[in-house]
Write an enzyme that holds these catalytic residues in place. Sequence first.
Site, PDB file in Angstrom:
ATOM      1  N   LYS A  11       0.838  -1.200   0.000  1.00 30.77           N
ATOM      2  CA  LYS A  11       0.000   0.000   0.000  1.00 30.77           C
ATOM      3  C   LYS A  11       0.872   1.248   0.000  1.00 30.77           C
ATOM      4  O   LYS A  11       2.005   1.242   0.483  1.00 30.77           O
ATOM      5  CB  LYS A  11      -0.914   0.023   1.241  1.00 30.77           C
ATOM      6  CG  LYS A  11      -1.882  -1.145   1.305  1.00 30.77           C
ATOM      7  CD  LYS A  11      -2.915  -1.035   0.224  1.00 30.77           C
ATOM      8  CE  LYS A  11      -3.899  -2.193   0.291  1.00 30.77           C
ATOM      9  NZ  LYS A  11      -4.724  -2.287  -0.868  1.00 30.77           N
ATOM     10  N   CYS A  12       0.299   2.333  -0.521  1.00 28.57           N
ATOM     11  CA  CYS A  12       0.952   3.628  -0.552  1.00 28.57           C
ATOM     12  C   CYS A  12       1.425   4.010   0.851  1.00 28.57           C
ATOM     13  O   CYS A  12       0.703   3.768   1.813  1.00 28.57           O
ATOM     14  CB  CYS A  12      -0.044   4.658  -1.077  1.00 28.57           C
ATOM     15  SG  CYS A  12       0.577   6.329  -1.069  1.00 28.57           S
ATOM     16  N   PRO A  13       2.589   4.558   0.981  1.00 29.16           N
ATOM     17  CA  PRO A  13       3.575   4.992  -0.019  1.00 29.16           C
ATOM     18  C   PRO A  13       4.698   3.984  -0.256  1.00 29.16           C
ATOM     19  O   PRO A  13       5.690   4.306  -0.906  1.00 29.16           O
ATOM     20  CB  PRO A  13       4.154   6.258   0.608  1.00 29.16           C
ATOM     21  CG  PRO A  13       4.230   5.913   2.072  1.00 29.16           C
ATOM     22  CD  PRO A  13       2.978   5.062   2.321  1.00 29.16           C
TER      23      PRO A  13
END
Length: 75
Positions: A11-13
């Site tokens: 998942k981001c980042p």
Amino acid sequence: MIRQYDARGLKCPIPVLKARKLIKELAPGDILEIDATDPGAPKDFAHFCEVTGHKLLEGSEPEAGVFRIRVEVVG
């Protein structure tokens, strides 16, 4: 040279942060090809390229839930 980076499930980042480290190992003109499942990844990598000056070659529509993103390393 093309280097593969499998960011599926991250998942981001995290995908962008790990890609930033990998790009430091590459030469200008090399390509980092990222497979990511995070729906925000194409937008995140577009912004990353804007900020860093690297060239976004491709940010494809997902195939089987996986985005293929290609970034060319710029000097």
